[in-house]
Design an enzyme around this catalytic site. Structure first.
Site, PDB file in Angstrom:
ATOM      1  N   LYS A 109      41.468   6.358 -46.735  1.00 12.20           N
ATOM      2  CA  LYS A 109      41.111   5.737 -47.842  1.00 12.20           C
ATOM      3  C   LYS A 109      42.189   5.744 -49.139  1.00 12.20           C
ATOM      4  O   LYS A 109      42.132   7.122 -49.466  1.00 12.20           O
ATOM      5  CB  LYS A 109      39.772   5.916 -48.239  1.00 12.20           C
ATOM      6  CG  LYS A 109      38.816   5.200 -47.525  1.00 12.20           C
ATOM      7  CD  LYS A 109      37.334   5.763 -48.129  1.00 12.20           C
ATOM      8  CE  LYS A 109      36.145   5.405 -47.237  1.00 12.20           C
ATOM      9  NZ  LYS A 109      34.988   5.632 -47.454  1.00 12.20           N
TER      10      LYS A 109
ATOM     11  N   ARG B 189      39.194  30.784 -41.238  1.00 11.76           N
ATOM     12  CA  ARG B 189      38.354  30.944 -42.426  1.00 11.76           C
ATOM     13  C   ARG B 189      37.905  32.319 -42.694  1.00 11.76           C
ATOM     14  O   ARG B 189      37.719  32.736 -44.023  1.00 11.76           O
ATOM     15  CB  ARG B 189      37.410  29.871 -42.865  1.00 11.76           C
ATOM     16  CG  ARG B 189      37.933  28.400 -42.795  1.00 11.76           C
ATOM     17  CD  ARG B 189      37.066  27.327 -43.454  1.00 11.76           C
ATOM     18  NE  ARG B 189      37.660  26.101 -44.128  1.00 11.76           N
ATOM     19  CZ  ARG B 189      37.457  24.974 -43.966  1.00 11.76           C
ATOM     20  NH1 ARG B 189      36.155  24.742 -43.602  1.00 11.76           N
ATOM     21  NH2 ARG B 189      37.981  24.009 -44.504  1.00 11.76           N
TER      22      ARG B 189
END
Ligand code: PEP
Length: 655
Positions: free
Chosen positions: A197, A35
């Site tokens: 989920k 990053r």
């Protein structure tokens, strides 16, 4: 979207929002500096151009409190190893010490601020925190794609306090890639979605049903779909409250002819541990005490075949409990298949990206997104707040250019509004020397905002309520306007005062609420015909000013635009003569200077409104104290509005 290349950078101070949220090990060492490296092209460009760079990021979830374990200091040290110069580290991101460091920063040097999330306000898109961060900052560069889906202070609110807000190279690259996926994916387009989920992925699945040819599902979320199909999935993780929705997604995919694939076999075990005995199961029902923890080899093969035939691939989310070796084969298999394919492949999300690195195939992916959540939000057809184009700065209000706002009142359907704004956009090159705002009805705000996208034309609303939310049926709150993309809001229009009981007191509450949310109020005032005839104009205006602006600090006042609109001239075809208008404008400026000082008042923007047309704009705008116009009827047609803007520019040049 404005780019970092659009900035004139020499020795300017730039707030560079980066995503240095790097993974740390238990000793606080950086496990992977990808990053940091991803932000280097923008950082190096800024430094090369001689900018003073104030870099800022969050790290982890310190929950608004200082947590030395989540300090960005190790990042500063790592960054200094990657660039050919020292990195100054600031022990906080706002406050006196930071301000001194900012002031002492040399051109072409970089200061890294401490973790933004040590302050709870960072996550609250807080106006005052934004102002503190933006102190002494000229430009805001957002290069933190991974945080673009968060409406946080250093991503969104800060943009309002700088002269220009632009995207860095990383955000530009990510946005370009996501736009390509959404608008022109080469077919067949395969989306691979995993993770625990369904609820996290509902909007993206919905949107992909309209775009993808194949949707491959893995991870625990597959078992909510299986439940919807009436299968017995043992102890597998199921979101019971999403079962119905899962069924509707399956039906929708079927109706639209999308191939929606669920796993054909499953790796099941009694517990989610490295030592639990596991087996591969093809048929339902699962044994009562077992749960699915990965996709099986048949599924890996079947998914692999679809992946090989694809021309475009988007992958987000692991196929199983990827952290445990015995349940990682599904994710590894998909990673290998995506890397082997010749498709344009985009992978986002921490686990999927980690799987690529683990397999050493990261270089064979067309684009590895630095933002899992942000890329999902993008694909769900929502431009993440931080990657929405930042419009021209609207906080340093200045009357150095004319300000023309078009109030479309209760006219225009969404399609008509969009058509009108498209015509204005086509003429925006002619309007660059003016500040132009369009004020459509509420229903058209979002659409117009999308269309305005990269243009400098700004957006306003016609009214709002002062509360943030609550049981106020029919009202619209300041955060809703911000969400719809507004920068301005008209407060106290005479039609609202006349028909809807707007008073100076409600105007005052609304002005304060708009400012608290970063919206710039355009406060309308003016006298009726009878009041003018009775010589009561100035007394009326004075009362509206003192009551409407009661309690505002000079700083708050500097963000208010006043629109003098004699009621008798609005929508009637009657216009105040330039002299009549100038008299009241001069009176307003003088009156305000008593409360807010001469400088604030000479800088204030005071508009005239009331039957402004192309033919009378020039003479009105040439008057010393008239800085622009609030236009009603003549703003409903592109030709006359553009003409008014051009006439105002001409008048300003001759002033
Ligand atoms: C207005 O709506 O604010 C206005 C001034 O309207 P018109 O230009 O039509 O008089």
């Amino acid at each position: 979207m404005l780019s970092v290349k659009d900035l004139d950078l020499g020795c300017k101070t730039v707030f560079l929002r980066v995503d240095f949220n790097v993974p740390l090990d238990e000793n606080g060492n950086i496990r992977n500096d990808a990053r940091i490296r991803a932000a280097l092209p923008t950082l190096e460009y800024l430094l090369d151009k001689g900018a003073r760079v104030v870099a800022a990021s969050h790290l982890g979830r310190p929950k608004g409190k200082v947590n030395p374990k989540l300090s960005l200091k190790p990042v500063a040290i790592r960054l200094a190893e990657l660039i050919p110069q020292d990195v100054i580290f600031s022990p906080d991101c706002i406050g006196g010490q930071v301000d001194c460091l900012k002031q002492g920063l040399g051109c072409g040097h970089v200061l890294l601020l401490e973790n933004l999330r040590f302050h709870a306000e960072e996550k609250e898109n807080d106006f005052e925190f934004a102002r503190a961060l933006a102190w002494k900052i000229d430009y805001f560069v957002n290069d933190a794609f991974g945080t673009c889906h968060r409406a946080h202070t250093s991503v969104v609110a800060i943009a309002q306090f700088v002269k220009k807000a632009v995207a860095g190279f990383l955000v530009e690259k990510e946005v370009e890639c996501m736009e390509g996926l959404i608008h022109a994916p080469e077919k067949p387009f395969t989306a691979i979605l995993g993770g625990a989920k369904v609820s996290d992925k509902i909007p993206v699945i919905r949107n992909l049903i309209d775009k993808a040819d194949d949707i491959l599902i893995g991870g625990a979320m597959a078992y909510t779909f299986f439940q919807a199909l009436g299968k017995d999935t043992g102890r597998s993780l199921v979101e019971q409250d999403k079962v119905e929705l899962a069924l509707s997604l399956l039906n929708e995919a079927k109706a639209k002819g999308v191939n929606f694939h669920l796993p054909q076999d499953h790796v099941i075990a009694e517990s989610m541990t490295a030592t639990a005995p596991s087996e591969i199961l093809i048929d339902f029902p699962f044994p009562k005490d077992r749960m699915a923890l990965d996709i099986g080899p048949r599924t890996v093969e079947a998914y692999g075949e679809i992946i090989q035939k694809s021309r475009t691939i988007f992958w987000n989310g692991p196929m199983g409990v990827f952290e445990i070796n015995q349940f990682a084969r599904g994710t590894d298999g998909v990673a290998a298949a995506v890397a082997d394919s010749e498709a344009m492949s985009v992978v986002g999300g921490g686990d999927s990206v980690a799987a690529l690195y683990k397999a050493g195939v990261q270089d064979r992916i067309s684009h590895i997104s630095t933002g899992g959540g942000a890329s999902l939000e993008y694909l769900a057809n929502e431009t993440p707040p931080g990657s929405r184009p930042y419009r021209r700065n609207n906080m340093t209000l200045t009357n150095a250019t004319p300000f023309i706002a078009g109030n479309w009142k209760m006219y225009k359907t969404v399609a008509e509004a969009d058509e009108l704004v498209a015509k204005l956009l086509a003429a925006s090159a002619d309007m660059m020397e003016a500040e132009v705002v369009v004020i459509p009805p509420f229903t058209a705000l979002s659409k117009v905002n999308q269309t305005l996208c990269e243009s400098p034309i700004q957006l306003g609303a016609q009214n709002m309520y002062w509360e943030d939310q609550g049981a106020f049926t029919g009202e619209i709150s300041p955060p809703m306007l911000v969400e719809a993309g507004c920068q301005y809001v008209v407060i106290g229009h005479s039609e609202r005062r006349q028909y809807f009981g707007e008073t100076n007191e409600t105007v005052n509450k609304k002005i304060k609420a708009s400012l608290a949310h970063g919206l710039l109020p355009i406060m309308c005032l003016g006298e009726s015909l009878q009041e003018r005839e009775n010589n009561e104009t100035m007394a009326k205006v004075e009362r509206q000013l003192s009551e409407g602006l009661a309690g505002l600090t000079p700083e708050q006042f500097s963000r208010v635009i006043i629109a003098y609109e004699p009621i008798w001239a609005i929508g009637t075809g009657l216009t105040a003569t330039p002299e009549q208008a100038q008299d009241v404008h001069a009176f307003i400026r003088e009156n305000l200077s008593e409360n807010y000082g001469n400088t604030a008042c000479s800088c204030a923007i005071i508009l005239y409104g009331g039957s402004v047309k192309p033919a009378n704009t020039f003479s009105l705008l040439k008057k010393e104290d008239i800085n622009g116009a609030l236009v009603g009827g003549a703003a409903l047609e592109s030709g006359s509005f553009i003409e008014i803007v051009k006439e105002s520019i001409r008048a300003y040049k001759e002033k």
